[in-house]
Scaffold this motif. Structure first.
Motif, PDB file in Angstrom:
ATOM      1  N   THR A  84      -8.611  -3.939  -0.717  1.00  0.00           N
ATOM      2  CA  THR A  84      -7.790  -4.388  -1.837  1.00  0.00           C
ATOM      3  C   THR A  84      -7.523  -3.246  -2.802  1.00  0.00           C
ATOM      4  N   LEU A  85      -8.553  -2.472  -3.127  1.00  0.00           N
ATOM      5  CA  LEU A  85      -8.384  -1.355  -4.056  1.00  0.00           C
ATOM      6  C   LEU A  85      -7.574  -0.233  -3.419  1.00  0.00           C
ATOM      7  N   ALA A  86      -7.834   0.063  -2.156  1.00  0.00           N
ATOM      8  CA  ALA A  86      -7.093   1.128  -1.476  1.00  0.00           C
ATOM      9  C   ALA A  86      -5.608   0.799  -1.397  1.00  0.00           C
ATOM     10  N   ILE A  87      -5.280  -0.449  -1.084  1.00  0.00           N
ATOM     11  CA  ILE A  87      -3.877  -0.848  -0.984  1.00  0.00           C
ATOM     12  C   ILE A  87      -3.217  -0.795  -2.355  1.00  0.00           C
ATOM     13  N   ALA A  88      -3.910  -1.300  -3.381  1.00  0.00           N
ATOM     14  CA  ALA A  88      -3.343  -1.247  -4.734  1.00  0.00           C
ATOM     15  C   ALA A  88      -3.077   0.191  -5.154  1.00  0.00           C
ATOM     16  N   ALA A  89      -4.000   1.102  -4.827  1.00  0.00           N
ATOM     17  CA  ALA A  89      -3.821   2.516  -5.175  1.00  0.00           C
ATOM     18  C   ALA A  89      -2.640   3.112  -4.428  1.00  0.00           C
ATOM     19  N   PRO A 123      10.522  -1.364   5.997  1.00  0.00           N
ATOM     20  CA  PRO A 123       9.978  -1.347   7.360  1.00  0.00           C
ATOM     21  C   PRO A 123       9.022  -2.509   7.653  1.00  0.00           C
ATOM     22  N   LEU A 124       8.539  -3.180   6.606  1.00  0.00           N
ATOM     23  CA  LEU A 124       7.591  -4.283   6.798  1.00  0.00           C
ATOM     24  C   LEU A 124       8.281  -5.644   6.918  1.00  0.00           C
ATOM     25  N   LEU A 125       9.601  -5.673   6.808  1.00  0.00           N
ATOM     26  CA  LEU A 125      10.307  -6.960   6.807  1.00  0.00           C
ATOM     27  C   LEU A 125       9.973  -7.863   8.006  1.00  0.00           C
ATOM     28  N   PRO A 126       9.903  -7.336   9.233  1.00  0.00           N
ATOM     29  CA  PRO A 126       9.560  -8.237  10.349  1.00  0.00           C
ATOM     30  C   PRO A 126       8.205  -8.921  10.163  1.00  0.00           C
ATOM     31  N   LEU A 127       7.233  -8.209   9.604  1.00  0.00           N
ATOM     32  CA  LEU A 127       5.921  -8.810   9.368  1.00  0.00           C
ATOM     33  C   LEU A 127       5.980  -9.799   8.214  1.00  0.00           C
ATOM     34  N   ILE A 128       6.724  -9.474   7.177  1.00  0.00           N
ATOM     35  CA  ILE A 128       6.847 -10.375   6.031  1.00  0.00           C
ATOM     36  C   ILE A 128       7.521 -11.671   6.446  1.00  0.00           C
ATOM     37  N   GLU A 129       8.539 -11.575   7.277  1.00  0.00           N
ATOM     38  CA  GLU A 129       9.283 -12.766   7.701  1.00  0.00           C
ATOM     39  C   GLU A 129       8.420 -13.715   8.515  1.00  0.00           C
ATOM     40  N   ARG A 130       7.396 -13.204   9.167  1.00  0.00           N
ATOM     41  CA  ARG A 130       6.481 -14.089   9.903  1.00  0.00           C
ATOM     42  C   ARG A 130       5.799 -15.088   8.974  1.00  0.00           C
ATOM     43  N   ARG A 167      -2.546 -11.967   2.931  1.00  0.00           N
ATOM     44  CA  ARG A 167      -3.327 -11.752   1.709  1.00  0.00           C
ATOM     45  C   ARG A 167      -2.738 -10.673   0.819  1.00  0.00           C
ATOM     46  N   HIS A 168      -2.008  -9.716   1.378  1.00  0.00           N
ATOM     47  CA  HIS A 168      -1.489  -8.602   0.576  1.00  0.00           C
ATOM     48  C   HIS A 168       0.034  -8.618   0.456  1.00  0.00           C
ATOM     49  N   LEU A 169       0.625  -9.786   0.620  1.00  0.00           N
ATOM     50  CA  LEU A 169       2.080  -9.882   0.487  1.00  0.00           C
ATOM     51  C   LEU A 169       2.561  -9.522  -0.916  1.00  0.00           C
ATOM     52  N   GLU A 170       1.742  -9.808  -1.925  1.00  0.00           N
ATOM     53  CA  GLU A 170       2.133  -9.452  -3.295  1.00  0.00           C
ATOM     54  C   GLU A 170       2.298  -7.942  -3.447  1.00  0.00           C
ATOM     55  N   GLU A 171       1.467  -7.191  -2.733  1.00  0.00           N
ATOM     56  CA  GLU A 171       1.583  -5.735  -2.806  1.00  0.00           C
ATOM     57  C   GLU A 171       2.883  -5.274  -2.149  1.00  0.00           C
ATOM     58  N   ALA A 172       3.246  -5.900  -1.051  1.00  0.00           N
ATOM     59  CA  ALA A 172       4.524  -5.560  -0.416  1.00  0.00           C
ATOM     60  C   ALA A 172       5.682  -5.865  -1.358  1.00  0.00           C
ATOM     61  N   ALA A 173       5.565  -6.961  -2.107  1.00  0.00           N
ATOM     62  CA  ALA A 173       6.615  -7.309  -3.069  1.00  0.00           C
ATOM     63  C   ALA A 173       6.731  -6.239  -4.146  1.00  0.00           C
ATOM     64  N   HIS A 193       4.707 -15.765  -1.655  1.00  0.00           N
ATOM     65  CA  HIS A 193       4.644 -14.309  -1.778  1.00  0.00           C
ATOM     66  C   HIS A 193       5.540 -13.622  -0.743  1.00  0.00           C
ATOM     67  N   ALA A 194       5.647 -14.218   0.440  1.00  0.00           N
ATOM     68  CA  ALA A 194       6.548 -13.647   1.453  1.00  0.00           C
ATOM     69  C   ALA A 194       7.996 -13.739   0.978  1.00  0.00           C
ATOM     70  N   ALA A 195       8.363 -14.872   0.372  1.00  0.00           N
ATOM     71  CA  ALA A 195       9.728 -15.031  -0.141  1.00  0.00           C
ATOM     72  C   ALA A 195      10.007 -14.047  -1.269  1.00  0.00           C
ATOM     73  N   GLU A 196       9.044 -13.868  -2.165  1.00  0.00           N
ATOM     74  CA  GLU A 196       9.201 -12.901  -3.255  1.00  0.00           C
ATOM     75  C   GLU A 196       9.391 -11.493  -2.698  1.00  0.00           C
ATOM     76  N   ALA A 197       8.556 -11.145  -1.720  1.00  0.00           N
ATOM     77  CA  ALA A 197       8.645  -9.811  -1.126  1.00  0.00           C
ATOM     78  C   ALA A 197       9.999  -9.618  -0.451  1.00  0.00           C
TER      79      ALA A 197
END
Length: 208
Positions: free
Chosen positions: A53-58, A99-106, A85-91, A118-122
């Motif tokens: 969580t911290l590494a992704i936020a950084a 490049p993450l859109l295919p994963l987000i759309e899942r 769990r980390h869709l908010e970070e992608a947003a 969170h997927a819709a927001e992203a």
């Protein structure tokens, strides 16, 4: 975009002291472009592998401040393959997360309503296109609950035109004198606020 509310010395030192995802997100919001801050963020990405969580936020904050997006994309790709769990970070990455859109759309039809939100927001933050996002968000408004209030706020941020069949519900939420929600409260700017107040205020703004 607001700047860091304290001295640049504090800003540069803060990520090295007791970093938290919330603090790192604020640096992205403040858009503080400082070499020392970027160095601290990139060090966190390398040294906090045990704390994803911290590494992704950084990594996400570093990208928002102009760093290479590949570390953030690599970490998010690894996690979004299996969890939302980390869709908010992608947003937060906005178009850089394309490049993450295919994963987000899942996750748009994931059974977990919060992940769908969170997927819709992203998706919207990346594409600026509500055609995919709006139907997902509208479906999440029934039944109305804590996720529904957040969903309505996201629809307001996207802006009109809102789905026509939503208008009667907006009017009901904005004008009802009866309790609409349970006793759930949320923290806003350090103060507790009942979800009813958030629902009424958001619906009223969407009608005006």
């Amino acid at each position: 975009m607001p700047t860091c509310p304290t001295s640049s010395t504090y800003c540069a030192a803060a990520p090295r002291r007791r970093p938290t995802p919330t603090l790192l997100h604020r640096f992205g919001d403040w858009a503080v472009h400082d070499t020392e801050i970027l160095d601290a963020l990139e060090a966190l990405v390398q040294t906090t592998a045990a704390d994803d969580t911290l590494a992704i936020a950084a990594a996400v904050t570093a990208t928002r401040l102009g760093a290479d997006p590949h570390p953030a994309l690599r970490l998010l790709e690894h996690h979004l393959t299996n969890t939302g769990r980390h869709l908010e970070e992608a947003a937060r990455l906005g178009p850089a997360a394309a490049p993450l859109l295919p994963l987000i759309e899942r996750h748009l039809d994931n059974g977990n309503s919060r992940y769908r939100l969170h997927a819709a927001e992203a998706h919207f933050n990346i594409t600026d296109d509500p055609s995919v996002t709006a139907p997902v968000l509208t479906a999440l408004l029934d039944p109305m609950g804590p996720v529904g209030v957040n969903t309505l706020q996201t629809l307001r941020r996207i802006g009109p035109p809102h789905p026509p069949h939503l208008q009667p519900r907006l009017l009901h939420w904005a004008t009802s004198e009866r309790r609409l929600m349970s006793e759930d409260t949320i923290w806003i700017h350090g103060r507790r606020q009942h979800l009813d107040n958030q629902l009424r205020e958001t619906a009223h703004r969407m009608l005006t």
